[in-house]
Design a protein around this motif. Structure first.
Motif, PDB file in Angstrom:
ATOM      1  N   ARG B  23       0.814  -1.210   0.000  1.00 43.28           N
ATOM      2  CA  ARG B  23       0.000   0.000   0.000  1.00 43.28           C
ATOM      3  C   ARG B  23       0.851   1.265   0.000  1.00 43.28           C
ATOM      4  NH1 ARG B  23      -3.928  -1.282   4.234  1.00 43.28           N
ATOM      5  NH2 ARG B  23      -4.185  -3.172   3.035  1.00 43.28           N
ATOM      6  N   ASP B  24       1.951   1.252   0.747  1.00 42.84           N
ATOM      7  CA  ASP B  24       2.762   2.470   0.792  1.00 42.84           C
ATOM      8  C   ASP B  24       3.340   2.794  -0.588  1.00 42.84           C
ATOM      9  OD1 ASP B  24       4.160   0.131   1.024  1.00 42.84           O
ATOM     10  OD2 ASP B  24       5.650   0.896   2.437  1.00 42.84           O
ATOM     11  N   ALA B  25       3.792   1.757  -1.306  1.00 43.02           N
ATOM     12  CA  ALA B  25       4.335   1.985  -2.642  1.00 43.02           C
ATOM     13  C   ALA B  25       3.256   2.535  -3.572  1.00 43.02           C
ATOM     14  CB  ALA B  25       4.902   0.684  -3.204  1.00 43.02           C
ATOM     15  N   VAL B  26       2.050   1.987  -3.452  1.00 44.45           N
ATOM     16  CA  VAL B  26       0.943   2.446  -4.303  1.00 44.45           C
ATOM     17  C   VAL B  26       0.706   3.932  -4.077  1.00 44.45           C
ATOM     18  CG1 VAL B  26      -1.511   2.195  -4.797  1.00 44.45           C
ATOM     19  CG2 VAL B  26      -0.149   0.179  -4.261  1.00 44.45           C
ATOM     20  N   ILE B  27       0.580   4.304  -2.795  1.00 41.85           N
ATOM     21  CA  ILE B  27       0.249   5.684  -2.467  1.00 41.85           C
ATOM     22  C   ILE B  27       1.331   6.634  -2.967  1.00 41.85           C
ATOM     23  CG2 ILE B  27      -0.061   7.296  -0.546  1.00 41.85           C
ATOM     24  CD1 ILE B  27      -1.430   4.911   0.933  1.00 41.85           C
ATOM     25  N   PHE B  28       2.604   6.309  -2.704  1.00 45.33           N
ATOM     26  CA  PHE B  28       3.661   7.243  -3.072  1.00 45.33           C
ATOM     27  C   PHE B  28       3.879   7.307  -4.583  1.00 45.33           C
ATOM     28  CE2 PHE B  28       4.505   7.099   1.410  1.00 45.33           C
ATOM     29  CZ  PHE B  28       4.824   8.422   1.653  1.00 45.33           C
ATOM     30  N   THR B  29       3.832   6.152  -5.244  1.00 45.66           N
ATOM     31  CA  THR B  29       4.056   6.154  -6.689  1.00 45.66           C
ATOM     32  C   THR B  29       3.008   7.014  -7.396  1.00 45.66           C
ATOM     33  OG1 THR B  29       4.908   3.918  -6.506  1.00 45.66           O
ATOM     34  CG2 THR B  29       4.357   4.679  -8.711  1.00 45.66           C
ATOM     35  N   PHE B  30       1.755   6.815  -7.023  1.00 48.24           N
ATOM     36  CA  PHE B  30       0.699   7.526  -7.735  1.00 48.24           C
ATOM     37  C   PHE B  30       0.547   8.978  -7.285  1.00 48.24           C
ATOM     38  CE2 PHE B  30      -1.256   3.205  -8.626  1.00 48.24           C
ATOM     39  CZ  PHE B  30      -0.818   3.214  -9.940  1.00 48.24           C
ATOM     40  N   SER B  31       0.758   9.219  -5.995  1.00 53.03           N
ATOM     41  CA  SER B  31       0.444  10.560  -5.511  1.00 53.03           C
ATOM     42  C   SER B  31       1.551  11.569  -5.787  1.00 53.03           C
ATOM     43  CB  SER B  31       0.132  10.526  -4.020  1.00 53.03           C
ATOM     44  OG  SER B  31       1.299  10.189  -3.306  1.00 53.03           O
ATOM     45  N   PHE B  32       2.791  11.093  -5.947  1.00 52.64           N
ATOM     46  CA  PHE B  32       3.900  12.036  -6.087  1.00 52.64           C
ATOM     47  C   PHE B  32       3.695  13.019  -7.241  1.00 52.64           C
ATOM     48  CE2 PHE B  32       8.406  12.918  -7.369  1.00 52.64           C
ATOM     49  CZ  PHE B  32       8.709  13.736  -6.290  1.00 52.64           C
ATOM     50  N   PRO B  33       3.484  12.551  -8.487  1.00 50.47           N
ATOM     51  CA  PRO B  33       3.277  13.531  -9.564  1.00 50.47           C
ATOM     52  C   PRO B  33       1.985  14.322  -9.415  1.00 50.47           C
ATOM     53  CG  PRO B  33       3.175  11.276 -10.408  1.00 50.47           C
ATOM     54  CD  PRO B  33       3.519  11.179  -8.976  1.00 50.47           C
ATOM     55  N   ILE B  34       0.968  13.710  -8.774  1.00 55.31           N
ATOM     56  CA  ILE B  34      -0.299  14.439  -8.601  1.00 55.31           C
ATOM     57  C   ILE B  34      -0.111  15.603  -7.634  1.00 55.31           C
ATOM     58  CG2 ILE B  34      -2.652  14.240  -7.683  1.00 55.31           C
ATOM     59  CD1 ILE B  34      -2.637  11.350  -8.796  1.00 55.31           C
ATOM     60  N   ILE B  35       0.600  15.332  -6.530  1.00 54.75           N
ATOM     61  CA  ILE B  35       0.853  16.398  -5.567  1.00 54.75           C
ATOM     62  C   ILE B  35       1.663  17.520  -6.220  1.00 54.75           C
ATOM     63  CG2 ILE B  35       2.110  16.962  -3.451  1.00 54.75           C
ATOM     64  CD1 ILE B  35       1.278  14.177  -2.423  1.00 54.75           C
ATOM     65  N   LEU B  36       2.675  17.129  -7.006  1.00 53.40           N
ATOM     66  CA  LEU B  36       3.483  18.151  -7.686  1.00 53.40           C
ATOM     67  C   LEU B  36       2.625  18.972  -8.649  1.00 53.40           C
ATOM     68  CD1 LEU B  36       6.857  16.352  -8.445  1.00 53.40           C
ATOM     69  CD2 LEU B  36       6.377  18.101  -6.732  1.00 53.40           C
ATOM     70  N   LEU B  37       1.726  18.303  -9.351  1.00 52.60           N
ATOM     71  CA  LEU B  37       0.862  19.003 -10.306  1.00 52.60           C
ATOM     72  C   LEU B  37      -0.027  20.015  -9.578  1.00 52.60           C
ATOM     73  CD1 LEU B  37      -0.316  19.416 -13.117  1.00 52.60           C
ATOM     74  CD2 LEU B  37      -1.819  17.468 -12.731  1.00 52.60           C
ATOM     75  N   VAL B  38      -0.614  19.572  -8.463  1.00 53.19           N
ATOM     76  CA  VAL B  38      -1.471  20.468  -7.687  1.00 53.19           C
ATOM     77  C   VAL B  38      -0.646  21.642  -7.166  1.00 53.19           C
ATOM     78  CG1 VAL B  38      -2.866  20.663  -5.597  1.00 53.19           C
ATOM     79  CG2 VAL B  38      -3.074  18.632  -7.062  1.00 53.19           C
ATOM     80  N   LEU B  39       0.562  21.338  -6.696  1.00 59.81           N
ATOM     81  CA  LEU B  39       1.443  22.359  -6.135  1.00 59.81           C
ATOM     82  C   LEU B  39       1.830  23.392  -7.196  1.00 59.81           C
ATOM     83  CD1 LEU B  39       2.604  22.476  -3.265  1.00 59.81           C
ATOM     84  CD2 LEU B  39       4.734  21.550  -4.189  1.00 59.81           C
ATOM     85  N   PHE B  40       2.387  22.909  -8.300  1.00 58.57           N
ATOM     86  CA  PHE B  40       2.856  23.823  -9.346  1.00 58.57           C
ATOM     87  C   PHE B  40       1.688  24.569  -9.979  1.00 58.57           C
ATOM     88  CE2 PHE B  40       6.680  20.942  -9.729  1.00 58.57           C
ATOM     89  CZ  PHE B  40       7.525  21.849  -9.124  1.00 58.57           C
ATOM     90  N   GLY B  41       0.599  23.845 -10.199  1.00 55.82           N
ATOM     91  CA  GLY B  41      -0.568  24.469 -10.814  1.00 55.82           C
ATOM     92  C   GLY B  41      -1.133  25.584  -9.945  1.00 55.82           C
ATOM     93  N   SER B  42      -0.981  25.447  -8.608  1.00 53.73           N
ATOM     94  CA  SER B  42      -1.514  26.465  -7.707  1.00 53.73           C
ATOM     95  C   SER B  42      -0.544  27.633  -7.555  1.00 53.73           C
ATOM     96  CB  SER B  42      -1.784  25.856  -6.329  1.00 53.73           C
ATOM     97  OG  SER B  42      -2.523  24.674  -6.465  1.00 53.73           O
TER      98      SER B  42
END
Lengths: 276, 265
Positions: B23-42
């Motif tokens: 589960r930890d690998a799933v969360i980090f693999t998928f969320s990393f680029p999404i978090i960056l996208l939300v961050l940069f986009g904001s």
């Protein structure tokens, strides 16, 4: 009697270290053969060459009639390997793992039967991570035998087991042997070799220093016996004659009588001591 | 051949199952680029030099490329280094499993993960940053071939790189460094116009820059072409370089792949 494994003049060198130096070995079809030897004696190197994992430098090697240096997948389907240190697939269940490995083989056994045979039916739905060390080794054995191999390699299979788990594991090996599977076992435990093996070879310094049945290895059966009784002891090659004399002397029962031949461990330590 | 493919697909199913159970690998693999996208986009709002293209759009294209590379390159390289360390590879090498089936399994399972990753990133970009999905079939076709070629090239590179770390413990460190560096020089975070030309030349050797360029052609449209260094998305060149990586990566894998840890063979 056919030969499962035939080795002549096997050598392997790692840089300046001669790991195996001219080793000869014959293992018959259907026998349980134990290879003993201290760490660094060339035991693992030899077995890994037989398993097709390592290339040899020189010598003649035939395993089930095939040179393992040129292993094909047809040959691998006839050989089962139970590894010493495998921690893989921890998040899969026992059943998933055995079923998956069964797909690799042309004529595999029924995965559920194999799981039952290694005594893991009740744990079949458990993830491998949740198993005890002994149960994990049983999974390793299940993966090694699911392809219906003619020959199984077991590398130190009971290291770290408690005594009860070892006895149960021995029964599993015996039942495999009873089906006619040839078994090559490496072990540090001399009682294990004595309990399971038809024949034993001791490797030291990259050579076989002794070979025979556990009872006769290194002249064990003919070695002098120590006879001990209430009033003394003697080292003798003819203990029966001594006991007869003593029986006459005591007129019947000899008090505190004990006759001891050297244990397999005594013989083994002598053998590897001589090779040092 | 069919046996290899069948067993390869069975391995892909197994690998995918294994991945989702960590589960930890799933969360980090998928969320990393999404978090960056939300961050940069904001953080970076507004348009780019009056082209009508938003910064969020630009980052969507870049982070989809980086996300796919993360799944294919980083995940595979670390995963295989672990397989080599924990006995998986040794055990498989002792079975009659056709050896190419292992790689089929890795490639197909990373394809599945990448598809999920891209879908998640697109959903976030559309919902939060008004990214417009392409309307013509041609752009969708471009999206598919850029991602497929880019993924396959990055995956083969990942398989080759997996032989570099000495063991599983060092794998994350050894593999992450080139991945992060590539993202910085390939136009994912920093516009390539701000980089010295020698760095752009270095980036041009690796697949990530070209994958991102192809993705920009899909999501920024014709108006964005003017922002490229050459004033064009150079799609034929994108196909060529990604195709070369596919071949080169395959050769590199065949030459460097080890079924055991260094010093054990």
């Amino acid at each position: 009697m056919t030969t499962a494994i035939h080795v002549r003049g096997l050598t392997k060198r790692y840089g300046a270290v001669q790991a195996v130096g001219g080793l000869d070995l014959d293992i018959r079809t259907g026998e349980v053969f134990a290879i003993l030897g201290p760490n660094g004696a060339g035991k693992s190197t030899t077995v890994e060459i037989l398993e097709g994992y390592r290339k040899r430098d020189a010598g003649e090697v035939s395993v089930l009639g095939v040179d393992p240096g040129q292993a094909t997948s047809a040959w691998r389907a006839r050989v089962g390997i139970v590894l010493q240190t495998a921690n893989d697939a921890a998040e899969l269940t026992v059943r998933e793992t055995v079923r998956h490995f069964a797909r690799y083989y042309p004529d595999s056994k029924d995965p559920d039967e194999v799981i039952a045979k290694v005594g893991l039916t009740e744990r079949a739905g458990a993830r491998i991570r949740q198993l005890s060390g002994g149960q994990r080794r049983r999974v390793d054995v299940a993966l090694g035998i699911v392809g219906r191999p003619e020959l199984v390699f077991l590398d130190e299979p009971t290291t770290g087991f408690d005594p009860e788990a070892r006895r149960q594991f021995w029964d599993l090996i015996r039942s495999l042997a009873a089906e006619g599977t040839t078994i090559v076992l490496t072990t540090h435990y001399l009682d294990e070799a004595e309990a399971l093996a038809d024949r034993v070879a001791v490797i030291a310094k990259g050579r076989i220093v002794a070979e025979g049945t556990p009872r006769t290895l290194g002249g064990r059966a003919t070695a002098s016996a120590r006879v001990t009784w209430a009033d003394g002891y003697a080292e003798t090659d003819t203990p029966t004659a001594l006991v007869r004399t003593l029986a006459d002397k005591y007129d019947g029962e000899i008090p505190g009588l004990q006759i001891v031949r050297p244990s397999l461990e005594d013989i083994y330590l002598d053998l590897i001591g001589d090779a040092e | 051949m069919t046996a290899t493919l069948n067993i390869g697909l069975a391995r892909a199913a197994l690998e995918t199952k294994l991945f989702f159970r960590q589960r930890d690998a799933v969360i980090f693999t998928f969320s990393f680029p999404i978090i960056l996208l939300v961050l940069f986009g904001s953080i970076f709002e507004g348009d780019l030099e009056g082209t009508g293209i938003t910064v969020a759009q630009l980052y969507s294209a870049g982070l989809i490329g980086a996300g796919v590379m993360g799944v294919a390159f980083q995940n595979l390289a670390i995963g295989i280094a672990i397989d080599r360390d924990d006995g998986t590879l040794k055990r498989l090498a002792g079975t009659p499993m056709p050896r190419p089936a292992y790689f089929v399994g890795k490639l197909v399972s990373s394809l599945v993960l990448a598809a999920i990753e891209v879908a998640l990133l697109l959903a976030v970009a559309v919902l939060l940053f008004d990214l417009e999905l392409p309307t013509d079939i041609g752009r969708w076709a471009t999206l598919v071939w850029v991602l497929t070629l880019g993924l396959a090239g990055a995956a083969l590179l990942g398989i080759a790189v997996s032989s570099l770390p000495r063991n599983a413990k060092s794998a994350a460190a050894v593999v992450s460094m080139p991945y992060v560096l590539l993202q910085f020089i390939s136009g994912v975070y920093i516009p390539f116009t701000e980089l010295p030309s020698w760095l752009n030349n270095v980036a041009a050797i690796f697949p990530l820059k070209w994958m991102c360029q192809g993705l920009r052609s899909v999501f920024l449209g014709d108006a964005g072409a003017a922002l490229e260094l050459t004033g064009s998305y150079e799609l034929p060149k994108v196909a060529l370089v990604l195709g070369l990586w596919l071949v080169g990566g395959l050769v590199l894998c065949l030459v460097t792949f080890r079924w055991t840890n260094r010093g054990e063979s």
